[in-house]
Design a protein around this motif. Structure first.
Motif, mmCIF file in Angstrom:
data_model
loop_
_atom_site.group_PDB
_atom_site.id
_atom_site.type_symbol
_atom_site.label_atom_id
_atom_site.label_comp_id
_atom_site.label_asym_id
_atom_site.label_seq_id
_atom_site.Cartn_x
_atom_site.Cartn_y
_atom_site.Cartn_z
ATOM 1 N N VAL A 166 0.800 -1.230 0.000
ATOM 2 C CA VAL A 166 0.000 0.000 0.000
ATOM 3 C C VAL A 166 0.835 1.284 0.000
ATOM 4 O O VAL A 166 0.289 2.373 0.040
ATOM 5 N N VAL A 167 2.171 1.168 -0.031
ATOM 6 C CA VAL A 167 3.023 2.357 -0.100
ATOM 7 C C VAL A 167 3.656 2.439 -1.474
ATOM 8 O O VAL A 167 3.755 1.449 -2.204
ATOM 9 N N ASP A 168 4.076 3.645 -1.849
ATOM 10 C CA ASP A 168 4.644 3.861 -3.182
ATOM 11 C C ASP A 168 6.035 3.248 -3.312
ATOM 12 O O ASP A 168 6.356 2.626 -4.315
ATOM 13 N N GLN A 169 6.867 3.439 -2.284
ATOM 14 C CA GLN A 169 8.235 2.925 -2.338
ATOM 15 C C GLN A 169 8.459 1.910 -1.233
ATOM 16 O O GLN A 169 8.321 2.218 -0.056
ATOM 17 N N ASN A 170 8.791 0.676 -1.631
ATOM 18 C CA ASN A 170 8.949 -0.410 -0.665
ATOM 19 C C ASN A 170 10.343 -0.381 -0.049
ATOM 20 O O ASN A 170 11.191 -1.217 -0.350
ATOM 21 N N SER A 171 10.569 0.573 0.819
ATOM 22 C CA SER A 171 11.901 0.721 1.410
ATOM 23 C C SER A 171 11.937 0.164 2.826
ATOM 24 O O SER A 171 10.911 0.086 3.513
ATOM 25 N N ILE A 172 13.138 -0.228 3.247
ATOM 26 C CA ILE A 172 13.377 -0.684 4.621
ATOM 27 C C ILE A 172 14.743 -0.158 5.028
ATOM 28 O O ILE A 172 15.694 -0.214 4.241
ATOM 29 N N SER A 173 14.832 0.374 6.232
ATOM 30 C CA SER A 173 16.091 0.965 6.669
ATOM 31 C C SER A 173 17.163 -0.115 6.862
ATOM 32 O O SER A 173 16.861 -1.293 7.008
ATOM 33 N N TYR A 174 18.398 0.324 6.866
ATOM 34 C CA TYR A 174 19.563 -0.569 7.003
ATOM 35 C C TYR A 174 19.449 -1.418 8.274
ATOM 36 O O TYR A 174 19.604 -2.638 8.242
ATOM 37 N N HIS A 175 19.156 -0.760 9.401
ATOM 38 C CA HIS A 175 19.100 -1.469 10.679
ATOM 39 C C HIS A 175 17.851 -2.347 10.790
ATOM 40 O O HIS A 175 17.900 -3.433 11.380
ATOM 41 N N CYS A 176 16.724 -1.891 10.222
ATOM 42 C CA CYS A 176 15.511 -2.714 10.236
ATOM 43 C C CYS A 176 15.696 -3.965 9.380
ATOM 44 O O CYS A 176 15.193 -5.041 9.718
ATOM 45 N N CYS A 177 16.434 -3.815 8.282
ATOM 46 C CA CYS A 177 16.730 -4.967 7.419
ATOM 47 C C CYS A 177 17.577 -5.989 8.180
ATOM 48 O O CYS A 177 17.302 -7.194 8.120
ATOM 49 N N ALA A 178 18.585 -5.515 8.908
ATOM 50 C CA ALA A 178 19.428 -6.415 9.701
ATOM 51 C C ALA A 178 18.609 -7.108 10.791
ATOM 52 O O ALA A 178 18.771 -8.315 11.035
ATOM 53 N N THR A 179 17.715 -6.363 11.432
ATOM 54 C CA THR A 179 16.854 -6.933 12.482
ATOM 55 C C THR A 179 15.917 -7.982 11.907
ATOM 56 O O THR A 179 15.709 -9.047 12.508
ATOM 57 N N GLN A 180 15.343 -7.687 10.738
ATOM 58 C CA GLN A 180 14.427 -8.634 10.093
ATOM 59 C C GLN A 180 15.154 -9.927 9.729
ATOM 60 O O GLN A 180 14.645 -11.024 9.963
ATOM 61 N N LEU A 181 16.355 -9.803 9.174
ATOM 62 C CA LEU A 181 17.134 -10.983 8.807
ATOM 63 C C LEU A 181 17.469 -11.824 10.035
ATOM 64 O O LEU A 181 17.282 -13.045 10.037
#
Length: 316
Positions: A86-101
């Motif tokens: 539902v958002v225009d740009q599917n971005s994820i921050s550097y630290h959130c990406c590391a946390t998700q992984l």
């Protein structure tokens, strides 16, 4: 090097499940329904196995932790994926990406070892029923889940730190709908050989060791069942491990399809479908399988529904 990495890449762009605009709305509704079903089913299983006196046995202790791991990795991936529809740009921050992984690796690895612990539990219940309560004491049960939690936490942090201390190039588009290790490594411009070898060894150890426990446990179970003289005894033995065997087959089958297929037959779309299956569909199916195939769970659910109906009828 680390400072260069942090200043060069501050966020990643997730390509998502599909780039076709006409599919965004129906897929959002579908995955929202799947995630909510998974959320309600696994939370319900956790609460039910915690409060119902009939479900205070080792089997349901492990089932509660299976539901927690299902809830963990589906929630790690699901909400972010739904937001990206539902958002225009599917971005994820550097630290959130590391946390998700790190979170995803933790819960998916824990599920492997909890399923193997459940196999061992079924082996003891069928092959050594008289010693079952002694062998599968509360202390042993806690050890069988605590060690995987600690080990998997260490592995997930190790892999995540190894990946995120490498140098990412300027290109930050991840060809996936969540931060997974292999798509991230494709964005790294430094040497990834050491990390890839480490991941291969750890993945092989986790998959083979846990699968070996499952296979040996069920081999011994089937031998014990074949030696039973009573047809009723065989039927009862099969029914006690039917739900778990179904869950194991679906989960391991998906992982083997995902990671053991030839490299030439890999495609981005195939990997995404397989990832959707084991990150969203399997966590939804597990509580449904146990609630439909297990008479104790069905009885507890029926009793809980009657209590809720009585409460609502009293209030309204």
């Amino acid at each position: 090097m680390e400072q260069h990495n942090l200043t060069e890449v501050t966020e990643f762009i997730l390509l998502g499940v599909t780039d076709r605009p006409e599919l965004q709305a129906p897929l959002f509704v579908l995955f929202l329904a799947i995630y909510l079903t998974s959320l309600v089913g696994n939370l319900g299983m956790v609460v039910l196995t915690q409060v119902d006196p009939r479900l205070q046995t080792p089997m349901y202790f492990f089932l509660r932790h299976l539901a927690l791991t299902d809830l963990g990795y589906s929630t790690t991936v699901g909400p972010k994926m739904l937001v990206n529809f539902v958002v225009d740009q599917n971005s994820i921050s550097y630290h959130c990406c590391a946390t998700q992984l790190a979170s995803f690796l933790l819960f998916i690895a824990c599920e492997l070892f909890i399923l193997s612990a459940m196999s061992y539990d079924r082996y003891i219940a069928i092959c050594n029923p008289l010693l079952y309560t002694i062998i599968m004491s509360p202390r042993v049960c806690w050890v069988l889940v605590a060690i995987p939690y600690l080990y998997c936490t260490f592995v997930s942090l190790l892999v995540t730190m190894k990946i995120f201390t490498l140098s990412f190039c300027g290109y930050n588009v991840i060809s996936h709908f969540y931060c997974d290790s292999l798509p991230l490594l494709s964005l790294v411009c430094s040497d990834t050989h050491e990390v890839e070898v480490m991941m291969l060894i750890l993945s092989a150890f986790n998959l083979i060791s846990s699968l070996l426990v499952v296979l040996v446990s069920y081999l011994l179970i089937f031998v014990a069942i074949l030696r039973m003289n009573s047809a009723e005894g065989r039927r009862k033995a099969f029914s006690t491990c039917g739900s778990h065997l179904t869950v194991v087959t679906v989960f391991y089958g998906t992982l083997i399809f995902m990671y053991v297929q030839p490299k030439a037959s890999h495609s981005s779309d195939t990997d995404k479908v397989a990832s959707i299956f084991y990150t969203l569909v399997i966590p939804m199916l597990n509580p449904l399988i146990y609630s439909m195939r297990n008479k104790d769970v069905k009885y507890s659910l029926h009793k809980a529904q009657k209590k809720l109906c009585n409460i609502f009828s009293f209030l309204f």
